[in-house]
Write a protein that holds these residues in place. Structure first.
Motif, PDB file in Angstrom:
ATOM      1  N   LYS A   7     -44.623 -64.582  34.302  1.00 15.80           N
ATOM      2  CA  LYS A   7     -45.567 -65.813  33.975  1.00 15.80           C
ATOM      3  C   LYS A   7     -45.378 -65.892  32.385  1.00 15.80           C
ATOM      4  CE  LYS A   7     -49.041 -64.471  37.153  1.00 15.80           C
ATOM      5  NZ  LYS A   7     -50.441 -63.397  37.482  1.00 15.80           N
ATOM      6  N   THR A  60     -43.109 -68.901  32.850  1.00 12.38           N
ATOM      7  CA  THR A  60     -43.783 -70.217  33.339  1.00 12.38           C
ATOM      8  C   THR A  60     -44.508 -70.428  32.111  1.00 12.38           C
ATOM      9  OG1 THR A  60     -43.749 -69.127  35.443  1.00 12.38           O
ATOM     10  CG2 THR A  60     -45.393 -70.901  34.992  1.00 12.38           C
ATOM     11  N   ALA A  61     -45.391 -69.665  31.488  1.00  8.52           N
ATOM     12  CA  ALA A  61     -46.053 -69.949  30.277  1.00  8.52           C
ATOM     13  C   ALA A  61     -45.176 -70.868  29.171  1.00  8.52           C
ATOM     14  CB  ALA A  61     -46.689 -69.183  29.624  1.00  8.52           C
ATOM     15  N   SER A  98     -52.400 -75.877  26.287  1.00  9.79           N
ATOM     16  CA  SER A  98     -53.152 -75.093  25.515  1.00  9.79           C
ATOM     17  C   SER A  98     -54.583 -75.403  25.499  1.00  9.79           C
ATOM     18  CB  SER A  98     -52.650 -74.788  24.297  1.00  9.79           C
ATOM     19  OG  SER A  98     -51.365 -74.375  24.266  1.00  9.79           O
ATOM     20  N   PHE A 136     -56.113 -71.654  29.558  1.00 12.01           N
ATOM     21  CA  PHE A 136     -54.652 -71.467  29.666  1.00 12.01           C
ATOM     22  C   PHE A 136     -54.437 -69.884  29.031  1.00 12.01           C
ATOM     23  CE2 PHE A 136     -50.161 -71.187  27.848  1.00 12.01           C
ATOM     24  CZ  PHE A 136     -49.478 -71.328  29.004  1.00 12.01           C
ATOM     25  N   GLU A 137     -54.981 -69.668  27.755  1.00  8.27           N
ATOM     26  CA  GLU A 137     -54.931 -68.444  27.214  1.00  8.27           C
ATOM     27  C   GLU A 137     -55.517 -67.334  28.049  1.00  8.27           C
ATOM     28  OE1 GLU A 137     -56.697 -66.004  23.390  1.00  8.27           O
ATOM     29  OE2 GLU A 137     -56.065 -68.013  23.198  1.00  8.27           O
ATOM     30  N   LEU A 190     -53.479 -66.182  31.292  1.00 10.07           N
ATOM     31  CA  LEU A 190     -52.578 -65.316  30.832  1.00 10.07           C
ATOM     32  C   LEU A 190     -53.215 -64.019  30.586  1.00 10.07           C
ATOM     33  CD1 LEU A 190     -49.637 -65.007  30.470  1.00 10.07           C
ATOM     34  CD2 LEU A 190     -49.730 -65.328  28.144  1.00 10.07           C
ATOM     35  N   PHE A 196     -50.858 -69.984  37.312  1.00 12.74           N
ATOM     36  CA  PHE A 196     -49.552 -70.019  37.312  1.00 12.74           C
ATOM     37  C   PHE A 196     -48.913 -70.522  38.426  1.00 12.74           C
ATOM     38  CE2 PHE A 196     -50.906 -67.767  33.768  1.00 12.74           C
ATOM     39  CZ  PHE A 196     -50.202 -68.094  32.622  1.00 12.74           C
ATOM     40  N   MET A 234     -46.291 -67.861  22.013  1.00 13.87           N
ATOM     41  CA  MET A 234     -46.090 -66.931  22.781  1.00 13.87           C
ATOM     42  C   MET A 234     -46.683 -65.519  22.289  1.00 13.87           C
ATOM     43  SD  MET A 234     -45.727 -67.897  25.884  1.00 13.87           S
ATOM     44  CE  MET A 234     -46.054 -66.270  26.433  1.00 13.87           C
ATOM     45  N   LEU A 286     -50.145 -65.531  22.158  1.00 16.72           N
ATOM     46  CA  LEU A 286     -50.747 -65.413  23.682  1.00 16.72           C
ATOM     47  C   LEU A 286     -50.568 -64.024  23.974  1.00 16.72           C
ATOM     48  CD1 LEU A 286     -49.442 -68.607  25.228  1.00 16.72           C
ATOM     49  CD2 LEU A 286     -51.785 -67.933  24.928  1.00 16.72           C
TER      50      LEU A 286
END
Length: 456
Positions: free
Chosen positions: A208, A211-212, A223, A252-253, A256, A264, A375, A378
């Motif tokens: 992921k 993907t992110a 985001s 989004f955060e 994850l 995702f 990233m 995140l």
């Protein structure tokens, strides 16, 4: 006259063939002499097809990992150290092809172009090597595997120095099991394979991150977007990607953080095959690097002809996707290091003939500093807001877990990440083969190893 001319041509041809053969033999000798000299058929350096005459291999602290005594090869005194370092050191028979004793065999036996192995035979040993490996950290990693097959590795994401590179199953090279070749229970499956360098596994939710990154680079407002998870995502007529919970509305955060399959899978379908493949390639999928002379296996993804349901599953690290642990460690290192992935290395010795192998950038992994920064934030949020900093006391960790489904077997338990503390620049990968759940099984294993480093 004609006969004389023909004979002259034949003679010239024979002379040309003779000198051509000499050139061929000379080139072959230059290119292959070290391999010929270090062949297992050479009784000067092998005894019962086992390496006997070779230099000592030390860990980073000067501890002996393997040495020659009285024409015999002896491994570290400590039992757990022998098990933990076997795959990086290599066995005396050379079955572990990526081991230092195999890859650096010509250096270890003291080969040189002028006198071959004469000096090594005369002295009874060859040249020594010092590794970046820490035997105590390696032992902690072996114990953290807790009897599982798999691998745990840690490296300095700024320098590339590997502190541990443990693979299981393993064996004691001082007392090799006699049933390795005949056992049918599966306990020795892949025992000569260094799973860190040569293994590939279904990545599950660790993918992921890929993907992110694809979403961050191709969907400008991702985001700030709000998603809705009902427990599954429809990817075609009566086809669904099943989620690991019903998360409702989430950012989004947060998606994850909780590793929401629905979000995702949706992102992967929205991004499409071309963009997903492009990002995966940009992040090193399909590429190999040399780690101190040993080639890594290639992580694999192929979405050609994939339907939406396939693309959805691929976006969460399932479908046909496979990941190499060393590659995933470098990916974590790239995020930690502002987008630059430093190639790991294990041989520290630096001489004129054997240059130090570290501090090289893996150009197959390309990531902008901006993407790496996003990233990193995140992945830090994952630990702060979901796993909990209490799982990694004092480490300021960033990371991602994965529980990769394998048909008919337990999931592979994954964790990879890094410390955001610049005074502790280490990245780690844990892959427990059919080992359970990333959060429950891989995270504690990672913490045990990192605490061993911190407290050493």
């Amino acid at each position: 006259m004609r006969n004389t001319t023909k004979r002259a041509y034949v003679l010239f041809a024979l002379i040309a063939a003779f000198f051509g053969g000499l050139v061929f033999m000379g080139v072959s000798f230059v290119l292959n002499a070290d391999t010929w000299a270090s062949s297992r058929l050479n009784e000067h350096i092998y005894k019962y097809r086992q390496l006997a005459t070779a230099g000592t291999i030390f860990d980073r602290n000067g501890g002996v990992l393997v040495e020659t005594k009285d024409g015999e090869r002896y491994f570290a005194e400590d039992y757990t150290t022998r098990l933990a370092t076997l795959h990086v050191v290599g066995d005396a028979q050379g079955f572990i092809s990526t081991g230092v004793q195999t890859v650096y065999r010509p250096h270890l036996i003291g080969y040189n172009f002028i006198d071959g192995v004469y000096s090594a035979v005369k002295k009874g040993k060859g040249n020594d090597l010092t590794l970046t490996i820490d035997s105590e950290v390696s032992a902690a990693a072996y114990n953290a595997l807790n009897g599982n097959k798999g691998t745990i590795a840690v490296y300095n994401y700024k320098t590339g120095a590997v502190l541990c590179e443990v693979s299981a199953p393993t064996f004691d090279p001082e007392n090799k099991p006699s049933d390795i070749g005949t056992d049918t229970s599966g306990k020795y499956d892949g025992i000569y394979l260094n799973r860190f360098l040569s293994g590939v596994f279904t990545p599950g939710s660790t993918f992921k991150v890929v993907t992110a990154i694809c979403a961050l680079e191709n969907l400008p407002d991702v985001s700030k977007k709000t998603f809705n998870c009902t427990g599954k995502y429809k990817c075609g007529k009566n086809q669904y990607v099943i989620c690991n919970g019903v998360h409702g509305k989430l950012s989004f955060e947060r998606a994850l953080n909780v590793s929401c399959n629905s979000v995702f899978a949706q992102l992967a379908v929205q991004l499409g095959t071309e963009k997903m493949m492009q990002t995966a390639k940009q992040l090193g999928f399909g590429s190999s690097v040399k780690v101190s002379g040993a080639n890594t296996a290639k992580s694999y993804i192929d979405l050609s002809g994939a339907a939406d349901i396939d693309l959805g599953w691929a976006g969460i690290g399932q479908y046909t996707t496979l990941a190499n642990p060393c590659h995933m460690l470098m990916l974590a290192g790239a995020i930690a290091n502002g987008g630059q992935a430093v190639i790991p290395y294990v041989v520290e010795t630096q001489t004129t003939l054997l240059p130090k192998t570290g501090a090289a950038i893996n150009k197959n992994i390309t990531m902008s500093a901006e993407t790496a920064k996003k990233m990193k934030k995140l992945l830090r949020s994952n630990v702060e807001n979901y796993y909990g900093d209490s799982r990694f006391p004092g480490l300021k960790m960033c990371g991602k877990t994965g529980s990769a489904e394998v048909e008919g077997k337990r999931s592979h338990a994954w964790f990879y990440g890094f410390s955001a503390d610049s005074s502790f620049p280490y990245a780690i990968v844990v892959c427990l083969e059919n080992g359970g759940i990333g959060y429950n099984d891989a995270v504690p294993a990672a913490n045990k190893v990192l605490q061993a480093i911190k407290n050493s």
